[in-house]
Design a protein around this motif. Structure first.
Motif, PDB file in Angstrom:
ATOM      1  N   PHE A 158       0.575  -1.426   0.276  1.00 39.90           N
ATOM      2  CA  PHE A 158      -0.129  -0.308   0.237  1.00 39.90           C
ATOM      3  C   PHE A 158       0.504   1.161  -0.056  1.00 39.90           C
ATOM      4  CE2 PHE A 158      -2.068   3.301   2.247  1.00 39.90           C
ATOM      5  CZ  PHE A 158      -3.842   3.367   1.065  1.00 39.90           C
ATOM      6  N   SER A 159       1.824   1.048   0.538  1.00 38.31           N
ATOM      7  CA  SER A 159       2.505   2.450   0.386  1.00 38.31           C
ATOM      8  C   SER A 159       3.710   3.346  -0.714  1.00 38.31           C
ATOM      9  CB  SER A 159       4.229   2.024   1.535  1.00 38.31           C
ATOM     10  OG  SER A 159       5.079   1.263   0.797  1.00 38.31           O
ATOM     11  N   ARG A 160       3.716   2.017  -1.697  1.00 39.19           N
ATOM     12  CA  ARG A 160       3.701   2.308  -2.377  1.00 39.19           C
ATOM     13  C   ARG A 160       2.330   3.117  -3.698  1.00 39.19           C
ATOM     14  NH1 ARG A 160       6.362  -2.403  -2.408  1.00 39.19           N
ATOM     15  NH2 ARG A 160       4.887  -3.642  -3.607  1.00 39.19           N
ATOM     16  N   LEU A 161       1.629   3.091  -3.278  1.00 45.40           N
ATOM     17  CA  LEU A 161       0.477   3.661  -3.709  1.00 45.40           C
ATOM     18  C   LEU A 161      -0.199   4.717  -3.281  1.00 45.40           C
ATOM     19  CD1 LEU A 161      -2.299   3.466  -5.804  1.00 45.40           C
ATOM     20  CD2 LEU A 161      -3.441   2.030  -3.940  1.00 45.40           C
ATOM     21  N   GLU A 162       0.020   4.629  -1.367  1.00 43.60           N
ATOM     22  CA  GLU A 162      -0.403   5.610  -1.239  1.00 43.60           C
ATOM     23  C   GLU A 162      -0.396   6.968  -1.922  1.00 43.60           C
ATOM     24  OE1 GLU A 162      -1.332   6.740   3.631  1.00 43.60           O
ATOM     25  OE2 GLU A 162       0.804   5.306   2.676  1.00 43.60           O
ATOM     26  N   PRO A 163       1.205   7.404  -1.387  1.00 38.81           N
ATOM     27  CA  PRO A 163       1.581   9.350  -2.526  1.00 38.81           C
ATOM     28  C   PRO A 163      -0.184   9.162  -3.319  1.00 38.81           C
ATOM     29  CG  PRO A 163       3.063   7.791  -2.147  1.00 38.81           C
ATOM     30  CD  PRO A 163       1.747   6.518  -2.364  1.00 38.81           C
ATOM     31  N   LEU A 164       0.116   8.426  -4.336  1.00 38.37           N
ATOM     32  CA  LEU A 164      -0.920   9.099  -5.879  1.00 38.37           C
ATOM     33  C   LEU A 164      -2.113   8.827  -4.964  1.00 38.37           C
ATOM     34  CD1 LEU A 164       0.715   5.945  -7.975  1.00 38.37           C
ATOM     35  CD2 LEU A 164       1.776   8.509  -7.771  1.00 38.37           C
ATOM     36  N   LEU A 165      -2.667   8.615  -4.200  1.00 37.62           N
ATOM     37  CA  LEU A 165      -3.891   8.921  -3.706  1.00 37.62           C
ATOM     38  C   LEU A 165      -4.511   9.990  -4.080  1.00 37.62           C
ATOM     39  CD1 LEU A 165      -4.889   6.259  -0.473  1.00 37.62           C
ATOM     40  CD2 LEU A 165      -5.718   6.250  -2.708  1.00 37.62           C
ATOM     41  N   PRO A 166      -3.744  11.144  -3.638  1.00 43.04           N
ATOM     42  CA  PRO A 166      -4.647  12.349  -3.574  1.00 43.04           C
ATOM     43  C   PRO A 166      -5.385  12.784  -5.205  1.00 43.04           C
ATOM     44  CG  PRO A 166      -2.641  12.830  -2.224  1.00 43.04           C
ATOM     45  CD  PRO A 166      -2.704  11.700  -2.302  1.00 43.04           C
ATOM     46  N   ALA A 167      -4.066  12.708  -5.872  1.00 47.61           N
ATOM     47  CA  ALA A 167      -4.385  13.148  -7.127  1.00 47.61           C
ATOM     48  C   ALA A 167      -4.932  12.233  -7.997  1.00 47.61           C
ATOM     49  CB  ALA A 167      -3.248  12.942  -8.406  1.00 47.61           C
ATOM     50  N   LEU A 168      -5.408  10.921  -7.160  1.00 53.86           N
ATOM     51  CA  LEU A 168      -6.384  10.036  -8.119  1.00 53.86           C
ATOM     52  C   LEU A 168      -7.761  10.500  -7.273  1.00 53.86           C
ATOM     53  CD1 LEU A 168      -7.590   7.265  -9.370  1.00 53.86           C
ATOM     54  CD2 LEU A 168      -7.086   6.177  -7.116  1.00 53.86           C
ATOM     55  N   ARG A 169      -8.056  10.654  -5.821  1.00 54.50           N
ATOM     56  CA  ARG A 169      -8.688  11.666  -5.878  1.00 54.50           C
ATOM     57  C   ARG A 169      -9.591  12.387  -6.211  1.00 54.50           C
ATOM     58  NH1 ARG A 169     -11.022   9.600  -1.169  1.00 54.50           N
ATOM     59  NH2 ARG A 169      -9.101   8.799  -0.401  1.00 54.50           N
ATOM     60  N   GLY A 170      -8.433  13.246  -6.663  1.00 50.28           N
ATOM     61  CA  GLY A 170      -9.200  14.795  -7.257  1.00 50.28           C
ATOM     62  C   GLY A 170      -9.829  14.160  -8.569  1.00 50.28           C
ATOM     63  N   LEU A 171      -9.501  13.076  -9.234  1.00 52.95           N
ATOM     64  CA  LEU A 171     -10.058  12.614 -10.576  1.00 52.95           C
ATOM     65  C   LEU A 171     -11.462  12.117 -11.039  1.00 52.95           C
ATOM     66  CD1 LEU A 171      -6.503  11.359 -12.528  1.00 52.95           C
ATOM     67  CD2 LEU A 171      -7.899  13.259 -13.232  1.00 52.95           C
ATOM     68  N   LEU A 172     -11.853  11.193  -9.830  1.00 52.55           N
ATOM     69  CA  LEU A 172     -12.598  10.590  -9.502  1.00 52.55           C
ATOM     70  C   LEU A 172     -13.595  10.685  -8.281  1.00 52.55           C
ATOM     71  CD1 LEU A 172     -10.979   6.695  -9.788  1.00 52.55           C
ATOM     72  CD2 LEU A 172     -12.782   8.358 -11.845  1.00 52.55           C
ATOM     73  N   ILE A 192      -2.886  -0.047 -13.090  1.00 53.51           N
ATOM     74  CA  ILE A 192      -2.222  -1.152 -13.341  1.00 53.51           C
ATOM     75  C   ILE A 192      -1.012  -1.722 -12.353  1.00 53.51           C
ATOM     76  CG2 ILE A 192      -1.660  -3.377 -14.725  1.00 53.51           C
ATOM     77  CD1 ILE A 192      -4.626  -2.741 -14.899  1.00 53.51           C
ATOM     78  N   GLU A 193      -0.977  -0.665 -12.008  1.00 56.73           N
ATOM     79  CA  GLU A 193       0.960  -1.000 -11.229  1.00 56.73           C
ATOM     80  C   GLU A 193       0.806  -0.860 -10.215  1.00 56.73           C
ATOM     81  OE1 GLU A 193       5.201   1.243 -11.337  1.00 56.73           O
ATOM     82  OE2 GLU A 193       4.235   1.971 -13.400  1.00 56.73           O
ATOM     83  N   TYR A 194       0.441   0.662  -9.840  1.00 57.61           N
ATOM     84  CA  TYR A 194       0.475   0.389  -8.358  1.00 57.61           C
ATOM     85  C   TYR A 194      -1.188   0.378  -7.401  1.00 57.61           C
ATOM     86  CZ  TYR A 194       3.572   3.532  -9.224  1.00 57.61           C
ATOM     87  OH  TYR A 194       5.068   4.207  -9.871  1.00 57.61           O
ATOM     88  N   ILE A 195      -2.332   0.279  -7.883  1.00 57.84           N
ATOM     89  CA  ILE A 195      -3.333  -0.730  -7.785  1.00 57.84           C
ATOM     90  C   ILE A 195      -3.541  -1.727  -7.302  1.00 57.84           C
ATOM     91  CG2 ILE A 195      -6.033  -0.230  -7.881  1.00 57.84           C
ATOM     92  CD1 ILE A 195      -5.573   2.917  -8.429  1.00 57.84           C
ATOM     93  N   SER A 196      -3.239  -2.565  -8.705  1.00 57.85           N
ATOM     94  CA  SER A 196      -3.560  -3.877  -8.648  1.00 57.85           C
ATOM     95  C   SER A 196      -3.520  -4.717  -7.702  1.00 57.85           C
ATOM     96  CB  SER A 196      -3.378  -4.701 -10.404  1.00 57.85           C
ATOM     97  OG  SER A 196      -4.570  -4.143 -10.944  1.00 57.85           O
ATOM     98  N   PRO A 197      -1.929  -4.612  -7.894  1.00 55.51           N
ATOM     99  CA  PRO A 197      -1.287  -5.360  -6.298  1.00 55.51           C
ATOM    100  C   PRO A 197      -1.714  -5.153  -5.237  1.00 55.51           C
ATOM    101  CG  PRO A 197       0.553  -4.025  -7.725  1.00 55.51           C
ATOM    102  CD  PRO A 197      -0.892  -3.325  -7.644  1.00 55.51           C
ATOM    103  N   VAL A 198      -2.473  -3.311  -4.360  1.00 55.27           N
ATOM    104  CA  VAL A 198      -3.346  -3.241  -3.275  1.00 55.27           C
ATOM    105  C   VAL A 198      -4.439  -4.057  -3.196  1.00 55.27           C
ATOM    106  CG1 VAL A 198      -3.818  -1.517  -1.976  1.00 55.27           C
ATOM    107  CG2 VAL A 198      -2.104  -1.083  -3.109  1.00 55.27           C
TER     108      VAL A 198
END
Length: 187
Positions: A106-120, A155-161
């Motif tokens: 999850f730590s690899r994905l966590e920094p990307l969540l704010p940008a994703l949240r802004g999109l979705l 796929i690279e960051y979310i799928s593994p989580v």
């Protein structure tokens, strides 16, 4: 229907995404019983009784979508409750010793969540946000737009989580692992 049952037993994440796809497919067919029968049921290699059961399953989903006011968009409460259960597990894994590997993933994905949240969707939990991103990715691929960088990042960051979360969910659900017993052993 058989696919859904199999996915539910084996991988909760695939089950949720499959049901979301069925919802959209039923909307595309405009909830027409005739279209559901001719497009989804009749082509199946099964006997008439199985076809009738399958048809009724699709029509149950149609009825639920109507009852929940989700004829045009949105997802069934059933899948949203499952995502909430997965999010509860996510929160536990972030705290309990049994979640050590999950936290690393999850730590690899966590920094990307704010940008994703802004999109979705700002209001969604991290887990629901991930499902929305995976579903959007699936739709991009269906439309032949699967080479975009956002799709490969998903796929690279979310799928593994989500894969690890689904695997842990199955293990907890089947009793293969007891998170709190693992916690006691970890102390």
């Amino acid at each position: 229907m058989n696919i859904a049952l199999s996915k539910r037993r084996e991988n909760i994440a695939e089950y949720i995404l499959y049901l979301w796809q069925i919802e959209d497919l039923l909307r595309a067919l405009q909830f027409s019983p005739e279209a559901v029968w001719s497009q989804l049921v009749a082509p199946q290699q099964m006997d008439e009784e199985q076809k009738q059961t399958c048809f009724l399953w699709y029509m149950d989903i149609v009825n639920l979508l109507r009852e929940e006011g989700k004829e045009e968009k949105g997802h069934l409460n059933h899948t949203l409750h499952l995502i909430a259960d997965l999010h509860d597990l996510h929160l536990q894994l972030l705290q309990l010793p049994a979640g050590e590997h999950y936290r690393t993933t999850f730590s690899r994905l966590e920094p990307l969540l704010p940008a994703l949240r802004g999109l979705l969707d700002e209001a969604a939990s991290d887990t629901e946000l991930c499902f929305r991103a995976l579903y959007a990715t699936m739709l991009y691929r269906i439309k032949g737009q699967g080479d975009k960088s956002a799709v490969s990042d998903t796929i690279e960051y979310i799928s593994p989580v989500i894969a690890e979360l689904a695997q842990m969910y199955r293990k907890v659900e089947t009793g293969e692992i007891d998170l709190f017993k693992e916690e006691a052993q970890g102390k």
